[in-house]
Structure formats: structure tokens, C-alpha cells
Design a protein around this motif. Structure first.
Motif, PDB file in Angstrom:
ATOM      1  N   ARG A   1       0.799  -1.187  -0.078  1.00  0.00           N
ATOM      2  CA  ARG A   1      -0.091  -0.022   0.145  1.00  0.00           C
ATOM      3  C   ARG A   1       0.909   1.380  -0.015  1.00  0.00           C
ATOM      4  O   ARG A   1       0.426   2.319  -0.302  1.00  0.00           O
ATOM      5  CB  ARG A   1      -1.069  -0.092   1.148  1.00  0.00           C
ATOM      6  CG  ARG A   1      -1.954  -1.014   1.056  1.00  0.00           C
ATOM      7  CD  ARG A   1      -2.960  -1.010   2.391  1.00  0.00           C
ATOM      8  NE  ARG A   1      -3.368   0.341   2.405  1.00  0.00           N
ATOM      9  CZ  ARG A   1      -4.128   0.657   3.496  1.00  0.00           C
ATOM     10  NH1 ARG A   1      -3.973  -0.153   4.759  1.00  0.00           N
ATOM     11  NH2 ARG A   1      -4.583   1.702   3.772  1.00  0.00           N
ATOM     12  N   GLY A   2       2.278   0.957   0.291  1.00  0.00           N
ATOM     13  CA  GLY A   2       2.823   2.194   0.337  1.00  0.00           C
ATOM     14  C   GLY A   2       3.049   3.077   1.749  1.00  0.00           C
ATOM     15  O   GLY A   2       3.500   4.343   1.785  1.00  0.00           O
ATOM     16  N   THR A   3       2.097   2.602   2.873  1.00  0.00           N
ATOM     17  CA  THR A   3       2.162   3.235   4.014  1.00  0.00           C
ATOM     18  C   THR A   3       3.629   2.870   4.990  1.00  0.00           C
ATOM     19  O   THR A   3       3.689   3.443   6.008  1.00  0.00           O
ATOM     20  CB  THR A   3       0.934   3.104   4.895  1.00  0.00           C
ATOM     21  OG1 THR A   3       0.907   1.621   4.967  1.00  0.00           O
ATOM     22  CG2 THR A   3      -0.317   3.516   4.083  1.00  0.00           C
ATOM     23  N   LEU A   4       4.196   1.953   4.571  1.00  0.00           N
ATOM     24  CA  LEU A   4       5.268   1.750   5.307  1.00  0.00           C
ATOM     25  C   LEU A   4       6.507   1.404   4.249  1.00  0.00           C
ATOM     26  O   LEU A   4       6.476   1.080   3.207  1.00  0.00           O
ATOM     27  CB  LEU A   4       5.205  -0.154   5.703  1.00  0.00           C
ATOM     28  CG  LEU A   4       6.220  -0.611   6.673  1.00  0.00           C
ATOM     29  CD1 LEU A   4       6.329   0.286   8.105  1.00  0.00           C
ATOM     30  CD2 LEU A   4       5.878  -1.950   7.054  1.00  0.00           C
ATOM     31  N   VAL A   5       7.703   2.397   4.530  1.00  0.00           N
ATOM     32  CA  VAL A   5       8.629   2.784   3.890  1.00  0.00           C
ATOM     33  C   VAL A   5       9.744   1.372   3.939  1.00  0.00           C
ATOM     34  O   VAL A   5       9.818   0.722   4.917  1.00  0.00           O
ATOM     35  CB  VAL A   5       9.598   3.779   4.452  1.00  0.00           C
ATOM     36  CG1 VAL A   5      10.735   4.295   3.542  1.00  0.00           C
ATOM     37  CG2 VAL A   5       8.552   5.136   4.657  1.00  0.00           C
ATOM     38  N   LEU A   6      10.125   0.898   2.750  1.00  0.00           N
ATOM     39  CA  LEU A   6      10.944  -0.178   2.646  1.00  0.00           C
ATOM     40  C   LEU A   6      12.470   0.377   2.957  1.00  0.00           C
ATOM     41  O   LEU A   6      12.868   1.270   2.233  1.00  0.00           O
ATOM     42  CB  LEU A   6      10.993  -0.800   1.355  1.00  0.00           C
ATOM     43  CG  LEU A   6      12.154  -2.025   1.147  1.00  0.00           C
ATOM     44  CD1 LEU A   6      11.623  -3.050   2.078  1.00  0.00           C
ATOM     45  CD2 LEU A   6      11.798  -2.590  -0.490  1.00  0.00           C
ATOM     46  N   ASN A   7      13.060  -0.075   4.140  1.00  0.00           N
ATOM     47  CA  ASN A   7      14.389   0.461   4.370  1.00  0.00           C
ATOM     48  C   ASN A   7      15.052  -0.916   4.989  1.00  0.00           C
ATOM     49  O   ASN A   7      14.398  -2.057   5.079  1.00  0.00           O
ATOM     50  CB  ASN A   7      14.503   1.596   5.474  1.00  0.00           C
ATOM     51  CG  ASN A   7      13.506   1.279   6.751  1.00  0.00           C
ATOM     52  OD1 ASN A   7      13.445  -0.006   6.955  1.00  0.00           O
ATOM     53  ND2 ASN A   7      13.155   2.184   7.276  1.00  0.00           N
ATOM     54  N   LEU A   8      16.033  -0.929   5.478  1.00  0.00           N
ATOM     55  CA  LEU A   8      16.773  -2.121   5.969  1.00  0.00           C
ATOM     56  C   LEU A   8      15.952  -2.640   7.193  1.00  0.00           C
ATOM     57  O   LEU A   8      16.028  -3.957   7.282  1.00  0.00           O
ATOM     58  CB  LEU A   8      18.417  -1.670   6.339  1.00  0.00           C
ATOM     59  CG  LEU A   8      19.223  -2.978   6.872  1.00  0.00           C
ATOM     60  CD1 LEU A   8      19.297  -3.822   5.636  1.00  0.00           C
ATOM     61  CD2 LEU A   8      20.474  -2.482   7.550  1.00  0.00           C
ATOM     62  N   VAL A   9      15.671  -2.090   8.000  1.00  0.00           N
ATOM     63  CA  VAL A   9      14.865  -2.253   9.263  1.00  0.00           C
ATOM     64  C   VAL A   9      13.610  -3.569   8.853  1.00  0.00           C
ATOM     65  O   VAL A   9      13.477  -4.415   9.239  1.00  0.00           O
ATOM     66  CB  VAL A   9      14.417  -1.335  10.280  1.00  0.00           C
ATOM     67  CG1 VAL A   9      13.672  -1.822  11.196  1.00  0.00           C
ATOM     68  CG2 VAL A   9      15.784  -0.625  10.776  1.00  0.00           C
ATOM     69  N   THR A  10      12.886  -2.620   8.006  1.00  0.00           N
ATOM     70  CA  THR A  10      11.600  -3.514   7.567  1.00  0.00           C
ATOM     71  C   THR A  10      11.858  -4.635   6.465  1.00  0.00           C
ATOM     72  O   THR A  10      11.341  -5.690   6.799  1.00  0.00           O
ATOM     73  CB  THR A  10      10.656  -2.309   6.844  1.00  0.00           C
ATOM     74  OG1 THR A  10      11.602  -1.877   5.686  1.00  0.00           O
ATOM     75  CG2 THR A  10      10.060  -1.313   7.766  1.00  0.00           C
ATOM     76  N   PHE A  11      13.027  -4.655   5.777  1.00  0.00           N
ATOM     77  CA  PHE A  11      13.439  -5.543   4.943  1.00  0.00           C
ATOM     78  C   PHE A  11      14.013  -6.928   5.811  1.00  0.00           C
ATOM     79  O   PHE A  11      13.507  -7.857   5.636  1.00  0.00           O
ATOM     80  CB  PHE A  11      14.503  -5.359   3.923  1.00  0.00           C
ATOM     81  CG  PHE A  11      15.086  -6.490   3.284  1.00  0.00           C
ATOM     82  CD1 PHE A  11      14.562  -6.896   2.402  1.00  0.00           C
ATOM     83  CD2 PHE A  11      16.398  -6.902   3.860  1.00  0.00           C
ATOM     84  CE1 PHE A  11      15.117  -8.042   1.472  1.00  0.00           C
ATOM     85  CE2 PHE A  11      16.894  -7.959   2.864  1.00  0.00           C
ATOM     86  CZ  PHE A  11      16.183  -8.592   1.930  1.00  0.00           C
ATOM     87  N   LEU A  12      14.740  -6.509   6.901  1.00  0.00           N
ATOM     88  CA  LEU A  12      15.349  -7.682   7.730  1.00  0.00           C
ATOM     89  C   LEU A  12      14.138  -8.052   8.513  1.00  0.00           C
ATOM     90  O   LEU A  12      13.952  -9.256   8.802  1.00  0.00           O
ATOM     91  CB  LEU A  12      16.318  -7.002   8.685  1.00  0.00           C
ATOM     92  CG  LEU A  12      17.724  -6.819   7.825  1.00  0.00           C
ATOM     93  CD1 LEU A  12      18.856  -6.110   8.891  1.00  0.00           C
ATOM     94  CD2 LEU A  12      18.182  -8.079   7.285  1.00  0.00           C
ATOM     95  N   GLY A  13      13.127  -7.286   8.987  1.00  0.00           N
ATOM     96  CA  GLY A  13      11.979  -7.686   9.839  1.00  0.00           C
ATOM     97  C   GLY A  13      11.145  -8.563   8.882  1.00  0.00           C
ATOM     98  O   GLY A  13      10.542  -9.622   9.595  1.00  0.00           O
ATOM     99  N   THR A  14      10.641  -8.204   7.847  1.00  0.00           N
ATOM    100  CA  THR A  14       9.968  -9.042   6.815  1.00  0.00           C
ATOM    101  C   THR A  14      10.609 -10.432   6.452  1.00  0.00           C
ATOM    102  O   THR A  14      10.093 -11.505   6.594  1.00  0.00           O
ATOM    103  CB  THR A  14       9.816  -8.402   5.625  1.00  0.00           C
ATOM    104  OG1 THR A  14       8.997  -7.071   5.863  1.00  0.00           O
ATOM    105  CG2 THR A  14       8.642  -8.936   4.355  1.00  0.00           C
ATOM    106  N   PHE A  15      12.002 -10.243   6.166  1.00  0.00           N
ATOM    107  CA  PHE A  15      12.640 -11.562   6.029  1.00  0.00           C
ATOM    108  C   PHE A  15      12.656 -12.387   7.196  1.00  0.00           C
ATOM    109  O   PHE A  15      12.592 -13.632   7.069  1.00  0.00           O
ATOM    110  CB  PHE A  15      13.998 -11.199   5.537  1.00  0.00           C
ATOM    111  CG  PHE A  15      15.025 -12.375   5.321  1.00  0.00           C
ATOM    112  CD1 PHE A  15      14.915 -12.897   3.923  1.00  0.00           C
ATOM    113  CD2 PHE A  15      16.025 -12.967   5.984  1.00  0.00           C
ATOM    114  CE1 PHE A  15      15.543 -14.033   3.503  1.00  0.00           C
ATOM    115  CE2 PHE A  15      16.595 -13.865   5.847  1.00  0.00           C
ATOM    116  CZ  PHE A  15      16.495 -14.479   4.312  1.00  0.00           C
ATOM    117  N   SER A  16      13.043 -12.015   8.421  1.00  0.00           N
ATOM    118  CA  SER A  16      13.047 -12.797   9.553  1.00  0.00           C
ATOM    119  C   SER A  16      11.526 -13.441   9.960  1.00  0.00           C
ATOM    120  O   SER A  16      11.514 -14.546  10.079  1.00  0.00           O
ATOM    121  CB  SER A  16      13.354 -11.930  10.819  1.00  0.00           C
ATOM    122  OG  SER A  16      12.467 -11.204  11.274  1.00  0.00           O
TER     123      SER A  16
END
Length: 141
Positions: A30-45
Motif C-alpha cells: 500500500r505504500g504506508t510502510l517505507v522499505l528500508n533495512l529494518v523493514t526488509f530484515l524484519g520481513t525476511f525474519s
């Protein structure tokens, strides 16, 4: 009892991480959450946790629930190995062959097969008939 506790806890964690993963991915799309290193690592985990729990629950426990034949005895030479997944009723050819070896004694054939079942539990049905036939042929030599 211990396996049921592990399954219950794993299922709860699986549902929680699945819901959380779905939420995070929907917010990213939706674009309400910015993709950065923290969100990438959190999603990957979350994906790794979800996949690991899924593997444990639906593959490893399925393997453990299948009966294992400890000390399985192989069929005698000249006879095929039979899997437990095959039909439960004995092969008609095997049954007729054993009855012919016993000169038509159907009750005797049934008794010999029942005795083999007591001696070698948890084997496929056809295996018992093959075993009795092999024993009779060996004894006649």
C-alpha cells in the motif's frame, strides 16, 4: 503429550507470524510502510520463522507419525520387497500358490499366515504369504 504441546505452541506462533507478515507485506504494498533495512530484515525474519515452523509442523511431524518397522526382515531371495502402502488383502496368486503347496488345506494356510503374523508383527499382508511360501519351499528341499 510433549508433541501435542509443541504442535500447539508452534501453531500459535505460526498464526501470529503469518498475521504479522501479512500485515507488514500489505503495508509495504500500500505504500504506508517505507522499505528500508529494518523493514526488509524484519520481513525476511518473519518469512524465515514462518517457513521453519511450517516445515516442522507439516513435514517433520508427518514423518514421525508414520509407523517405522524396526528390525524389518527382508523377504527371502526370489521374492519382491513389498511396501506398507500396498493393499491390505493378500495377493490372490500368493494365496492360491500357498493353498496349492498345502494340497488345498485352506485352514492350514490361514494358520501358518497367522503364526507368521505373530512372529513378525507390523509387516505388509503379502509379505506374510510370501514368507510362508518360502518357508515351505525351503523345508521341502
Amino acid at each position: 503429550m510433549g508433541q501435542k504441546v509443541v504442535i500447539t505452541i508452534s501453531t500459535i506462533i505460526l498464526l501470529f507470524t503469518g498475521t504479522l507478515l501479512g500485515y507488514v507485506l500489505s503495508q509495504l504494498v500500500r505504500g504506508t510502510l517505507v522499505l528500508n533495512l529494518v523493514t526488509f530484515l524484519g520481513t525476511f525474519s518473519l518469512i524465515v520463522i514462518f517457513a521453519t515452523l511450517y516445515y516442522v509442523l507439516f513435514w517433520e511431524f508427518r514423518k514421525q507419525q508414520k509407523p517405522k518397522n524396526r528390525g524389518r526382515i527382508q523377504p527371502p531371495n526370489g521374492y519382491s520387497s513389498i511396501n506398507n502402502d500396498e493393499e491390505i488383502a493378500p495377493n490372490t496368486q500368493l494365496k492360491n500358490r500357498l493353498i496349492n503347496l498345502l494340497s488345498g488345506d485352506i485352514e492350514g494356510a490361514s494358520r501358518l499366515v497367522e503364526q507368521a503374523k505373530r512372529t513378525y508383527p507390523d509387516m505388509p499382508e503379502n509379505w506374510y504369504w510370501e514368507r510362508v511360501i518360502a518357508d515351505i519351499e525351503r523345508d521341502r528341499r
